[in-house]
Enzyme design. Structure first.
Site, PDB file in Angstrom:
ATOM      1  N   LYS A   1     -37.772 -48.060  15.232  1.00  0.00           N
ATOM      2  CA  LYS A   1     -37.789 -46.733  15.263  1.00  0.00           C
ATOM      3  C   LYS A   1     -37.628 -46.120  16.270  1.00  0.00           C
ATOM      4  CE  LYS A   1     -39.273 -45.651  11.941  1.00  0.00           C
ATOM      5  NZ  LYS A   1     -38.213 -45.839  10.744  1.00  0.00           N
TER       6      LYS A   1
ATOM      7  N   HIS B   1     -33.167 -55.879  15.212  1.00  0.00           N
ATOM      8  CA  HIS B   1     -34.192 -55.518  15.955  1.00  0.00           C
ATOM      9  C   HIS B   1     -34.638 -56.613  16.950  1.00  0.00           C
ATOM     10  CE1 HIS B   1     -34.658 -51.769  13.890  1.00  0.00           C
ATOM     11  NE2 HIS B   1     -35.303 -52.057  13.076  1.00  0.00           N
TER      12      HIS B   1
ATOM     13  N   SER C   1     -43.917 -43.051  15.690  1.00  0.00           N
ATOM     14  CA  SER C   1     -42.883 -43.148  14.649  1.00  0.00           C
ATOM     15  C   SER C   1     -43.242 -44.594  13.914  1.00  0.00           C
ATOM     16  CB  SER C   1     -41.465 -43.187  15.218  1.00  0.00           C
ATOM     17  OG  SER C   1     -40.513 -43.297  14.157  1.00  0.00           O
TER      18      SER C   1
HETATM   19  P1  A3P Z   1     -39.710 -40.146  13.793  1.00  0.00           P
HETATM   20  O1  A3P Z   1     -40.672 -40.791  12.939  1.00  0.00           O
HETATM   21  O2  A3P Z   1     -40.495 -39.844  15.053  1.00  0.00           O
HETATM   22  O3  A3P Z   1     -39.187 -38.951  12.985  1.00  0.00           O
HETATM   23  P2  A3P Z   1     -34.998 -45.891  13.138  1.00  0.00           P
HETATM   24  O4  A3P Z   1     -33.707 -45.639  12.448  1.00  0.00           O
HETATM   25  O5  A3P Z   1     -34.973 -46.778  14.262  1.00  0.00           O
HETATM   26  O6  A3P Z   1     -36.111 -46.376  12.199  1.00  0.00           O
HETATM   27  O7  A3P Z   1     -35.689 -44.803  13.759  1.00  0.00           O
HETATM   28  C1  A3P Z   1     -36.172 -43.890  12.861  1.00  0.00           C
HETATM   29  C2  A3P Z   1     -36.646 -42.483  13.619  1.00  0.00           C
HETATM   30  O8  A3P Z   1     -35.407 -41.826  14.097  1.00  0.00           O
HETATM   31  C3  A3P Z   1     -37.497 -41.602  12.994  1.00  0.00           C
HETATM   32  O9  A3P Z   1     -38.356 -40.965  13.733  1.00  0.00           O
HETATM   33  C4  A3P Z   1     -36.433 -40.496  12.532  1.00  0.00           C
HETATM   34  O10 A3P Z   1     -36.765 -39.361  12.057  1.00  0.00           O
HETATM   35  C5  A3P Z   1     -35.568 -40.526  13.810  1.00  0.00           C
HETATM   36  N1  A3P Z   1     -34.120 -40.140  13.291  1.00  0.00           N
HETATM   37  C6  A3P Z   1     -33.413 -40.512  12.331  1.00  0.00           C
HETATM   38  N2  A3P Z   1     -32.230 -39.678  12.379  1.00  0.00           N
HETATM   39  C7  A3P Z   1     -32.118 -38.962  13.211  1.00  0.00           C
HETATM   40  C8  A3P Z   1     -31.388 -37.984  13.675  1.00  0.00           C
HETATM   41  N3  A3P Z   1     -30.161 -37.588  13.269  1.00  0.00           N
HETATM   42  N4  A3P Z   1     -31.870 -37.317  14.807  1.00  0.00           N
HETATM   43  C9  A3P Z   1     -33.078 -37.317  15.382  1.00  0.00           C
HETATM   44  N5  A3P Z   1     -33.826 -38.426  14.839  1.00  0.00           N
HETATM   45  C10 A3P Z   1     -33.552 -39.114  13.853  1.00  0.00           C
END
Ligand code: A3P
Length: 290
Positions: free
Chosen positions: A42, A103, A133
């Site tokens: 996340k 991860h 998140s």
């Molecule tokens: P939130 O839950 O705070 O919205 P991962 O890809 O490591 O699983 O992380 C997911 C997190 O990154 C989520 O955060 C998601 O919304 C955010 N995220 C994904 N794409 C994004 C983007 N283009 N810009 C900003 N945040 C992004």
């Protein structure tokens, strides 16, 4: 779908299906041309994956829509529970140079990545937003243990009793090795503050030099707004008995500072005191208030 319990691998709690396949995962040997994107869950993994894939495809949006992100960039340690494709199986079918997601904390990354001097991009996100998140993700992600109530999850996170273990050890592990291993260490908050600057940093690290127009297109295509509606990256390709996005969407908010909507003042104080203890002596420049 049943939720999978955690099982320790060298002191790090991982999903049991990862722990049960640990020998083949740790024996994976990449090609020196392979690139690893490493994150704590996340922290902005999918965002970085899409930026990298677009950079490698000269900003060609159609090329990056040829398959879901999990097939374009295999998830190294994910195996068994269908229908998420096994990382090792996918990697066998691809020829280098490949981009690989993990991860795993630094100490569990298969030795071959370091022996072969692979490029590694690490993305870190401030602890409080990362925790928020992860909490929402664990509510909707049936491959991971039930998060329980918020306060309970907060405590588990501080103790490192969540999938892939301690956030604190994770960010410290890669930070300490970044110079020796030539790791590009990025921050989610920097990407939010100035996405173009960070896309250019990644581009330079990959040894690429793309035109201004292409860079600008990549910045647009990887904005939260566009990625949220892109079915190749928003994880709607995973059936809802695995990721139930009616509970919480994968592309949830994409903001810095959402932790303020979750922590009570008392929880924030307790977390800060524990943070100071766990991060004592570290100089990782995290920023929470942007
Ligand atoms: P939130 O839950 O705070 O919205 P991962 O890809 O490591 O699983 O992380 C997911 C997190 O990154 C989520 O955060 C998601 O919304 C955010 N995220 C994904 N794409 C994004 C983007 N283009 N810009 C900003 N945040 C992004």
């Amino acid at each position: 779908m049943e939720r999978f319990p955690l099982k320790n691998v060298n002191g790090v709690p991982l999903m049991c299906y990862i722990a049960d396949n640990w020998d083949s995962i740790s024996a994976f040997c990449p090609d020196p041309s392979d690139l690893l994107i490493a994150t704590y869950p996340k922290a902005g993994t999918t965002w970085t994956q899409e930026i990298v894939d677009l950079l490698l495809n000269n900003g060609d949006a159609e090329a990056c829509k040829r398959a879901p992100i999990v097939e374009r960039i295999p998830f190294l340690e994910i195996c068994s529970p269908p229908p998420i494709p096994s990382g090792l199986d996918l990697l066998k079918k691809m020829s280098p140079p490949r981009v690989i997601k993990t991860h795993l904390p630094f100490q569990l990354v298969p030795e071959g990545f370091w022996k072969n001097k692979c490029k590694v991009i690490y993305v870190a996100r401030n602890a409080k937003d990362n925790l928020v998140s992860y909490y929402h993700f664990d509510r909707m992600n049936f491959t991971q243990p039930e998060p329980g109530p918020w306060e309970e999850y907060l405590n588990k996170f501080m103790k490192g009793e969540v999938g892939w273990g301690s956030w604190y050890d994770h960010v410290k592990g890669y930070w300490r090795e970044r110079e020796k291993r030539n790791i590009l260490y990025l921050f989610y908050e920097d990407m939010k503050e100035n996405p173009r600057r960070e896309v250019e940093r990644i581009m330079r690290y990959l040894g690429l030099s793309l035109s201004d127009d292409v860079i600008e297109r990549i910045v647009q295509l990887t904005s939260f707004k566009i990625m949220k509606d892109n079915p190749m990256v928003n994880y709607t390709f995973i059936p809802d008995f695995v990721f139930d996005q009616s509970i919480s969407p994968f592309m949830r908010k994409g903001e810095v500072g959402d932790w303020t909507n979750h922590f009570t003042p008392a929880q924030s104080q307790l977390f800060d005191e524990d943070y100071a203890r766990q991060m004592k002596g570290e100089d990782i420049p995290f920023r929470t208030n942007i």
